[in-house]
Design an enzyme around this catalytic site. Structure first.
Site, short mmCIF file in Angstrom:
data_model
loop_
_atom_site.label_atom_id
_atom_site.label_comp_id
_atom_site.label_asym_id
_atom_site.label_seq_id
_atom_site.Cartn_x
_atom_site.Cartn_y
_atom_site.Cartn_z
N CYS A 42 46.21 32.92 39.74
CA CYS A 42 46.93 34.18 39.92
C CYS A 42 48.22 33.98 40.73
O CYS A 42 49.11 34.83 40.70
CB CYS A 42 46.04 35.22 40.61
N THR A 273 22.71 33.04 28.70
CA THR A 273 23.11 33.01 27.29
C THR A 273 21.85 33.12 26.44
O THR A 273 20.74 33.33 26.96
CB THR A 273 23.84 31.69 26.96
N LYS A 433 45.66 66.00 52.63
CA LYS A 433 45.14 66.07 51.25
C LYS A 433 45.73 64.86 50.53
O LYS A 433 46.88 64.87 50.09
CB LYS A 433 45.56 67.38 50.60
#
Ligand code: FAD
Length: 561
Positions: A42, A273, A433
């Site tokens: 990444c 699997t 809020k």
């Protein structure tokens, strides 16, 4: 017990490390065909762009450091070429010497990842045409950059394509971004991705939408030319193919393991699997979509790491199962941050899932505290209030809001639950809020029948007898408005109700959807039977109407400024 892990990056190494922490006795062998294990895929675009200065920063561990800290037998440059599930052995080729040997196992873990898709067009094998997946890939790109290239063409505007576009721009290249879809960042809905497109264009990235690369050819004397589906061509010294990845499962297929969607490895809830002594984790496997329950491929680092841990937990008798995947993801493109969790409208429509949508544009923190930036937040939810997904763009605070909604989604909260979340607040960080509360409250209003919404895309089908009511100030109205709109500021509405034709259907709008909601409540309670408020106001409409016929009308163009 002897465990052999194939693939030593996110999923494989996460498995191996957890396995060691649960069992000092197990023999754990990690076979990785490349020269590097546990590297930061990444981080590759940021190293390319120069934000990560040192190549070594990408190399999080080595075979030696993993032997020292976790007693792992890590063998880089060792490729597994076949599996014998009955005999419980793998055949391994040491790449440097070509030597082959057989390694036995009690349990095998396949963490073979995904590979970049290379479109089948002429010229993709030319030296200047690259992909970005591994450290050698980034080394090859750096070598091209060292030669002083001036133009780059990136094919594909998904997460990696966008990150590399920014990186190459930082390195001084003129970048053309070619995208087959009619929007960038196809993981997001079009109106949400628009902010990313505008930021790319503001940084002189040449964005070509609804276009594909049809061939790459060398130019005599050096350089390349990329031919496009629209008949035009673009010069390039470097071409990056970033059109997606596919699960790397040839090894599993050769062993007769069951495969699912697009050849992904089929696993059960415990990541086993079709052969119970073989687990599968990471980009190679088929996962369960947390929203639809359908099979899915979600090639992201978070799921790969968590699956590695869950498989090790299961193997060593701890509670551990594969959780369905939300696909929570985020990208930064210059000054714009775009993030998503769950599904957007495009996917929900295709899947035929009933849903509502709200758009809100609150500040990332209290408006009276300096430096607030808007967050454009879209929330998808089911008629029963279940959260289905969220997408957001903006700058600061986008990550936090998408992560909060991802947590709520995972926890099974409804939109009423979002409205009621108690989140950290002081003026530099948020609002009493919070944007998440606000999206939840608006959704709650929709479900309660207190708020009917209309969308920019509904304009073309609007009944001509209906009234289009702009409740912004006259100054705002004069900067641009929808054709034929009546302007009554919401603060004057109670005094000027006689100007609104009685019992007409009223389509109200303002800049963000808040004042139009206030006006809607006035009109509804004063007897107008059909009043609708523009979802997200003109801020959303301007993004939605990029491909709406009416966008070309003079008044609308004025409204878009
Ligand atoms: P991989 O990390 O690909 O590891 C698989 C390994 O298996 C490879 O090293 C491969 O060489 C090895 N292997 C395969 N076959 C064999 C064999 N037969 N024998 C031996 N070894 C074998 N995800 C995010 O969530 N956020 C991001 O910001 C992000 N950015 C990314 C940027 C880039 C440039 C890239 C390429 C990916 C990014 N990802 C991101 C995706 C993320 O890196 C992957 O989802 C993750 O690495 C998947 O882990 P994995 O272990 O399944 O596969």
């Amino acid at each position: 017990m002897k465990v052999v892990v194939v693939g030593g990056v996110a999923g494989g190494m996460s498995f191996a490390a957890r396995a060691r922490r649960l069992s000092e006795d197990a023999k754990i062998v990690v076979l990785e065909r490349d020269a590097y294990v546990s590297f930061a895929n990444c981080g590759l675009p940021y190293y390319l762009g120069g934000e990560i200065a040192e190549r070594e920063s990408l190399l999080l561990n080595t075979a030696q450091s993993l032997a020292a800290s976790l007693a792992l037998d890590v063998r880089t440059g060792h490729e597994v070429i076949s599996i014998d599930p009955l005999g419980r052995t793998v055949r391994v080729r040491e790449r440097a010497s070509g030597r082959e040997y057989t390694e036995g196992y009690d349990t095998l873990v396949l963490a073979t990842g995904a590979e970049p898709v290379v479109p089948p067009i002429p010229g993709v094998d030319l030296p200047g045409v690259r992909v970005l997946r591994t450290v050698p890939d980034v080394d090859a790109l750096q070598a091209i950059l060292a030669g002083g290239p001036r133009h780059a063409v990136i094919v594909g505007s998904g997460f990696i394509g966008l990150e590399v576009a920014e990186a190459l721009h930082h390195r001084g290249l003129a970048v053309t971004l070619v995208e087959l879809a009619d929007q960038v960042l196809p993981a997001l809905d079009p109106e949400m991705a628009r902010a990313v497109e505008l930021d790319l264009r503001a940084h002189q990235i040449d964005v070509r939408l609804a276009t594909s690369a049809t061939s790459v050819r060398p130019v005599p004397g050096g350089g390349l030319v990329v031919e496009l589906s629209d008949g035009r061509s673009v010069p390039a010294d470097l071409v990056l193919l970033a059109v997606g990845v596919r699960p790397q499962t040839a090894l599993a297929a050769g062993a007769g393991l069951a495969l699912g969607v697009r050849g992904a490895l089929l696993v059960d809830e415990y990541l086993r699997t079709s052969v119970s002594s073989i687990y599968g984790v990471g980009d190679a496997i088929q996962v369960v979509d947390a929203v639809t329950g359908a099979p899915a491929l979600v090639p992201l680092a978070g799921p790969a790491n968590r699956q590695g841990r869950a498989a090790a937990n299961h193997l060593f008798g701890r509670p551990g199962a594969a959780t369905p995947v939300l696909g929570t993801a985020i990208v930064r493109v210059f000054e714009t941050v775009a993030a998503t969790t769950g599904h957007g409208e495009k996917v929900l429509e295709t899947a035929g899932i009933a849903h509502h949508v709200v758009h809100v544009h609150p500040g990332d923190h209290a408006g009276y505290y300096p430096g607030a930036h808007p967050i454009h937040l879209k929330l998808m939810f089911a008629p029963d209030g279940r959260i289905l997904g969220a997408q957001a763009t903006g700058s600061t605070g986008v990550d936090k809001r998408i992560d909060v909604i991802a947590t709520a989604l995972r926890a099974g909260l409804s939109v009423q639950g979002l409205a009621d979340l108690e989140l950290a607040y002081a003026p530099p960080f948020g609002s009493a809020k919070d944007p998440v509360n606000m999206a939840g409250s608006v959704a709650e209003n929709v479900l309660a029948g207190d708020l009917n919404l209309w969308r920019g895309t509904d304009l073309a089908g609007r009944d001509p007898e209906s009234v289009l009511l702009d409740v912004r100030s006259p100054a705002e109205f004069n900067t641009g408005h929808l054709p034929g709109a009546l302007n009554i500021p919401h603060t004057h509405l109670r005094a000027r109700l006689d100007e609104v034709p009685a019992s007409a259907s009223v389509w109200v709008y303002c800049a963000s959807g808040f004042r139009s909601y206030l006006a809607l409540r006035v009109l509804r309670q004063r007897g107008w039977p059909d009043v609708r408020s523009l979802s997200g106001g003109l801020l959303t409409l301007q993004r939605e109407l990029a491909d709406c016929e009416l966008a070309q009308s003079g008044d609308l163009l004025a409204a878009r400024r």
